[in-house]
Design a protein around this motif. Structure first.
Motif, short mmCIF file in Angstrom:
data_model
loop_
_atom_site.label_atom_id
_atom_site.label_comp_id
_atom_site.label_asym_id
_atom_site.label_seq_id
_atom_site.Cartn_x
_atom_site.Cartn_y
_atom_site.Cartn_z
N SER A 104 -0.08 -15.79 -3.06
CA SER A 104 -1.16 -16.02 -2.10
C SER A 104 -0.60 -15.93 -0.69
N GLY A 105 -1.47 -15.60 0.24
CA GLY A 105 -1.08 -15.45 1.63
C GLY A 105 -1.85 -14.31 2.25
N ARG A 106 -1.30 -13.75 3.31
CA ARG A 106 -1.95 -12.62 3.98
C ARG A 106 -1.71 -11.36 3.17
N THR A 107 -2.80 -10.75 2.75
CA THR A 107 -2.74 -9.59 1.86
C THR A 107 -1.87 -8.48 2.42
N ALA A 108 -2.05 -8.12 3.68
CA ALA A 108 -1.29 -7.02 4.28
C ALA A 108 0.20 -7.31 4.30
N GLU A 109 0.59 -8.56 4.59
CA GLU A 109 2.01 -8.91 4.66
C GLU A 109 2.67 -8.88 3.28
N ILE A 110 1.96 -9.30 2.27
CA ILE A 110 2.54 -9.34 0.92
C ILE A 110 2.51 -7.96 0.28
N ALA A 111 1.42 -7.22 0.50
CA ALA A 111 1.24 -5.93 -0.17
C ALA A 111 2.20 -4.86 0.32
N ALA A 112 2.54 -4.85 1.59
CA ALA A 112 3.39 -3.78 2.14
C ALA A 112 4.75 -3.70 1.43
N PRO A 113 5.50 -4.78 1.30
CA PRO A 113 6.78 -4.65 0.60
C PRO A 113 6.62 -4.35 -0.90
N LEU A 114 5.54 -4.83 -1.51
CA LEU A 114 5.32 -4.52 -2.93
C LEU A 114 4.99 -3.04 -3.13
N ALA A 115 4.22 -2.46 -2.21
CA ALA A 115 3.87 -1.04 -2.32
C ALA A 115 5.11 -0.17 -2.22
N ALA A 116 6.08 -0.58 -1.42
CA ALA A 116 7.30 0.20 -1.23
C ALA A 116 8.40 -0.17 -2.22
N HIS A 117 8.21 -1.21 -3.00
CA HIS A 117 9.26 -1.71 -3.91
C HIS A 117 9.54 -0.71 -5.02
N GLN A 118 10.81 -0.46 -5.28
CA GLN A 118 11.23 0.52 -6.28
C GLN A 118 10.91 0.10 -7.72
N ASP A 119 10.76 -1.20 -7.97
CA ASP A 119 10.49 -1.67 -9.32
C ASP A 119 9.01 -1.86 -9.61
N VAL A 120 8.16 -1.52 -8.66
CA VAL A 120 6.71 -1.57 -8.88
C VAL A 120 6.27 -0.16 -9.22
N ASN A 121 5.60 -0.02 -10.35
CA ASN A 121 5.23 1.31 -10.85
C ASN A 121 3.83 1.77 -10.46
N ALA A 122 2.98 0.83 -10.04
CA ALA A 122 1.61 1.19 -9.71
C ALA A 122 1.00 0.12 -8.82
N ILE A 123 -0.10 0.49 -8.17
CA ILE A 123 -0.80 -0.47 -7.31
C ILE A 123 -2.30 -0.23 -7.39
N ASP A 124 -3.04 -1.33 -7.51
CA ASP A 124 -4.50 -1.30 -7.51
C ASP A 124 -4.95 -1.85 -6.18
N LEU A 125 -5.59 -1.02 -5.37
CA LEU A 125 -5.98 -1.38 -4.02
C LEU A 125 -7.39 -1.96 -3.92
N ALA A 126 -7.87 -2.57 -5.00
CA ALA A 126 -9.25 -3.08 -5.03
C ALA A 126 -9.55 -4.02 -3.87
N GLY A 127 -8.61 -4.82 -3.44
CA GLY A 127 -8.84 -5.79 -2.38
C GLY A 127 -8.43 -5.34 -1.00
N ALA A 128 -8.20 -4.05 -0.81
CA ALA A 128 -7.77 -3.54 0.50
C ALA A 128 -8.92 -2.86 1.23
N ASP A 129 -8.98 -3.05 2.54
CA ASP A 129 -9.94 -2.28 3.33
C ASP A 129 -9.37 -0.87 3.53
N ASP A 130 -10.14 0.00 4.16
CA ASP A 130 -9.73 1.40 4.28
C ASP A 130 -8.41 1.57 5.04
N VAL A 131 -8.21 0.81 6.10
CA VAL A 131 -6.99 0.93 6.91
C VAL A 131 -5.78 0.47 6.10
N LEU A 132 -5.87 -0.68 5.48
CA LEU A 132 -4.77 -1.19 4.67
C LEU A 132 -4.50 -0.28 3.48
N ALA A 133 -5.53 0.21 2.84
CA ALA A 133 -5.36 1.10 1.69
C ALA A 133 -4.56 2.33 2.08
#
Length: 187
Positions: A104-133
């Motif tokens: 939990s926390g600020r979505t943009a702050e948490i999501a950015a490092p997870l999106a770039a993380h080498q051990d994350v294989n996929a991302i569901d952007l259901a909770g992102a606005d157009d800019v963040l997506a």
């Protein structure tokens, strides 16, 4: 609450059926048989919907884990309590530890490092606005296999299998059949 329970049951019912629906034997020309079967993508980051913090959350998490993936869920920034409460329930359920991880926390702050993380294989952007997506798609471009873009969804409607298949990969196996010549053995 009733709709959320029904949604869990609906996705749970697919766990032993999805392979038959999206996999199977493929017709090929030649002395081979060819089988395709779905496999989980791996670790999937899920941005929980901002407006449907409970039914929407279940609607994006259940298909990820029902198909054998691990979920790293970013709770709705505006209404995180349903996700945190769900985390408490899952911690005492029969679900193996680590299958669903809720942050939990600020979505943009948490999501950015997870999106770039080498051990994350996929991302569901259901909770992102157009800019963040857009920002997360760019961050994910170097290492993610799958990106599910945000789409307008009515979580009160019965879901299709799109979310179940979004984070599956298809493995295809070729195997020879018949005789391999005069002295050959058959398979």
């Amino acid at each position: 609450m009733d709709a959320a329970i029904d949604r869990w049951v609906w996705y749970a019912g697919w766990t032993d059926k999805i392979a038959q629906v999206v996999g199977g034997a493929n017709p090929v020309a030649g002395p081979f048989f060819n089988l395709s079967s779905p496999e989980p993508t791996g670790v999937v980051t899920v941005l929980a919907p901002q407006k449907s913090s409970f039914l929407g959350l279940i609607s994006v998490v259940a298909p990820v884990i029902a198909t054998g993936n691990t979920a790293v869920v970013i709770a709705s920034e505006n209404s995180p309590l349903p996700a945190l409460s769900l985390g408490e329930v899952l911690a005492t359920s029969d679900l193996p530890g680590g299958v669903v991880n809720i942050l939990s926390g600020r979505t943009a702050e948490i999501a950015a490092p997870l999106a770039a993380h080498q051990d994350v294989n996929a991302i569901d952007l259901a909770g992102a606005d157009d800019v963040l997506a857009k920002e997360l798609e760019i961050a994910a471009a170097d290492n993610l296999k799958r990106v599910l873009r945000p789409q307008p969804v009515d979580y009160n409607e019965t879901p299709g299998i799109d979310r179940l298949t979004a984070f599956l990969e298809t493995k295809t196996v070729w195997h020879p059949t018949g005789s391999l010549g005069a002295g050959g053995s058959s398979y």
